[in-house]
Design a protein around this motif. Structure first.
Motif, PDB file in Angstrom:
ATOM      1  N   ILE A 294       0.830  -1.201   0.000  1.00 30.94           N
ATOM      2  CA  ILE A 294       0.000   0.000   0.000  1.00 30.94           C
ATOM      3  C   ILE A 294       0.870   1.259   0.000  1.00 30.94           C
ATOM      4  CG2 ILE A 294      -1.759   1.265   1.289  1.00 30.94           C
ATOM      5  CD1 ILE A 294      -2.703  -1.432   2.387  1.00 30.94           C
ATOM      6  N   TRP A 295       1.930   1.238   0.794  1.00 31.89           N
ATOM      7  CA  TRP A 295       2.832   2.401   0.914  1.00 31.89           C
ATOM      8  C   TRP A 295       4.177   2.128   0.215  1.00 31.89           C
ATOM      9  CZ3 TRP A 295       0.465   6.537   2.667  1.00 31.89           C
ATOM     10  CH2 TRP A 295      -0.648   6.368   3.490  1.00 31.89           C
ATOM     11  N   ARG A 296       4.099   1.487  -0.956  1.00 28.95           N
ATOM     12  CA  ARG A 296       5.321   1.071  -1.646  1.00 28.95           C
ATOM     13  C   ARG A 296       6.209   2.250  -2.027  1.00 28.95           C
ATOM     14  NH1 ARG A 296       0.894  -0.209  -4.570  1.00 28.95           N
ATOM     15  NH2 ARG A 296       0.494   0.861  -6.550  1.00 28.95           N
ATOM     16  N   ASP A 297       5.606   3.416  -2.385  1.00 28.91           N
ATOM     17  CA  ASP A 297       6.425   4.572  -2.744  1.00 28.91           C
ATOM     18  C   ASP A 297       7.284   5.016  -1.563  1.00 28.91           C
ATOM     19  OD1 ASP A 297       5.393   4.547  -5.269  1.00 28.91           O
ATOM     20  OD2 ASP A 297       3.867   6.065  -4.854  1.00 28.91           O
ATOM     21  N   TYR A 298       6.688   5.019  -0.390  1.00 26.20           N
ATOM     22  CA  TYR A 298       7.434   5.423   0.817  1.00 26.20           C
ATOM     23  C   TYR A 298       8.577   4.458   1.085  1.00 26.20           C
ATOM     24  CZ  TYR A 298       8.494   5.753   5.792  1.00 26.20           C
ATOM     25  OH  TYR A 298       9.143   5.827   7.001  1.00 26.20           O
ATOM     26  N   TYR A 299       8.302   3.170   1.033  1.00 26.86           N
ATOM     27  CA  TYR A 299       9.339   2.188   1.362  1.00 26.86           C
ATOM     28  C   TYR A 299      10.398   2.124   0.264  1.00 26.86           C
ATOM     29  CZ  TYR A 299       6.798   0.556   5.424  1.00 26.86           C
ATOM     30  OH  TYR A 299       6.202   0.486   6.644  1.00 26.86           O
ATOM     31  N   ARG A 300      10.047   2.455  -0.997  1.00 30.52           N
ATOM     32  CA  ARG A 300      11.034   2.478  -2.069  1.00 30.52           C
ATOM     33  C   ARG A 300      12.042   3.587  -1.823  1.00 30.52           C
ATOM     34  NH1 ARG A 300       7.863   3.482  -6.032  1.00 30.52           N
ATOM     35  NH2 ARG A 300       7.262   1.327  -6.330  1.00 30.52           N
ATOM     36  N   ARG A 301      11.551   4.766  -1.423  1.00 29.22           N
ATOM     37  CA  ARG A 301      12.452   5.875  -1.142  1.00 29.22           C
ATOM     38  C   ARG A 301      13.281   5.608   0.103  1.00 29.22           C
ATOM     39  NH1 ARG A 301       7.732   8.831  -2.291  1.00 29.22           N
ATOM     40  NH2 ARG A 301       7.476   9.258  -0.062  1.00 29.22           N
ATOM     41  N   ARG A 302      12.657   4.971   1.057  1.00 31.20           N
ATOM     42  CA  ARG A 302      13.353   4.695   2.318  1.00 31.20           C
ATOM     43  C   ARG A 302      14.490   3.700   2.110  1.00 31.20           C
ATOM     44  NH1 ARG A 302      10.389   2.385   7.761  1.00 31.20           N
ATOM     45  NH2 ARG A 302      12.236   2.398   9.132  1.00 31.20           N
TER      46      ARG A 302
END
Length: 302
Positions: A294-302
């Motif tokens: 669901i929050w893949r964009d956040y975890y990709r940047r992280r």
């Protein structure tokens, strides 16, 4: 940066056109989906509508209230102290824990009391008040039996018998209900302004009319789904989790199903509250990381 002129591509953009198109499209979709999937907007059910639509059922129910044989009369706490009426699990009796908080004497509160508020109460009230409990029960039982044997259960087709004042009292209450006065009297009780519909709702629920309406709308539990409440209020979708358990064993056949469902929901609520503190259960998000999708964009940047 904000003061530098824009040197990129420029094109016309009509905000009002977009707003208009969006409203029209969404409006058509809303109306179309409502027509296909919307639930019926049924009017509120009142004692007046009941008395006019099913007078025979109303009279039969009023007779049961007088005789103390209705469901409300034998419900137990919080309405009365009917012996062995509560649902228990061994010594656990939650229904009796708080005692009788809304005392209801069905004969007096639902029939006799309202009749005394009339400008010209029926003289037969004196016969009922002056009779013994045994005599009242005999009158009500005899009339109730006669109603079941009458053609179409119509009070007009009841054979002659020793019914005392019961036929007159129930007919007077029927007239009062048809005129809409009974709804107001039961809601007001001891106050001029009151929004306590407990007595009227219990009276209505004791009859067959309300249940027949639920059956006609497929709301008796044998089919899944929900409908909106009366008026424009949405249905109570959060109740699905409670109603679900009544469809499966052992709740379906359990005589104390209500108590079992309440305790089960209480247990599930406690478990949900304690999820962060229960080893293993609190680790499920790490084992099944749906939140990372669901929050893949956040975890990709992280």
């Amino acid at each position: 940066m904000a003061r530098r002129p824009w040197r990129g591509t420029v094109r016309e953009y009509d905000l009002f056109k977009e707003l208009t198109v969006a409203l029209v499209v969404m409006g058509i979709l809303t109306l179309g989906l409502s027509a296909v999937f919307g639930s019926p907007d049924e009017p509120s059910v009142t004692l007046k509508s009941w008395a006019n639509a099913a007078p025979a059922d109303f009279v039969a129910t009023a007779t049961a209230e007088l005789g103390g044989t209705s469901e409300t009369a034998g419900y137990g706490p919080p309405y009365n102290k009917t012996p062995d009426a509560t649902q228990t699990i061994g010594p656990l009796d939650l229904q009796s824990f708080s005692g009788v908080q809304l005392p209801i004497d069905t004969a007096n509160d639902l029939v006799i009391g309202p009749l005394t508020t009339l400008n010209s109460p029926p003289p037969e009230l004196a016969d009922w008040v002056g009779a013994s409990d045994t005599q009242r029960s005999n009158w009500a039982t005899a009339y109730s039996d006669a109603l079941t044997k009458a053609t179409d259960n119509d009070p007009a087709n009841v054979a002659t018998g020793a019914y005392g004042p019961v036929p007159v009292l129930t007919e007077s209450l029927l007239t009062m209900a048809k005129q809409g006065a009974l709804d107001g009297v039961l809601a007001a009780k001891d106050k001029y302004y009151n929004f306590d519909y407990t007595r009227g709702t219990l009276f209505l629920g004791d009859g067959a009319y309300f249940g027949d309406l639920a059956t006609a709308q497929h709301l008796t539990g044998d089919q899944w789904g929900m409908m909106n409440e009366t008026g424009n209020t949405p249905g109570q979708s959060w109740l699905w989790l409670f109603s679900f358990w009544y469809q499966v064993e052992p709740f379906v056949s359990a005589p104390n199903a209500d108590l079992l469902v309440v305790l089960l929901m209480l247990l599930l609520s406690v478990l949900l509250t304690l999820v962060p503190f229960i080893p293993g259960l609190r680790d499920i998000p790490r084992w099944i990381p749906v939140h990372r999708l669901i929050w893949r964009d956040y975890y990709r940047r992280r």
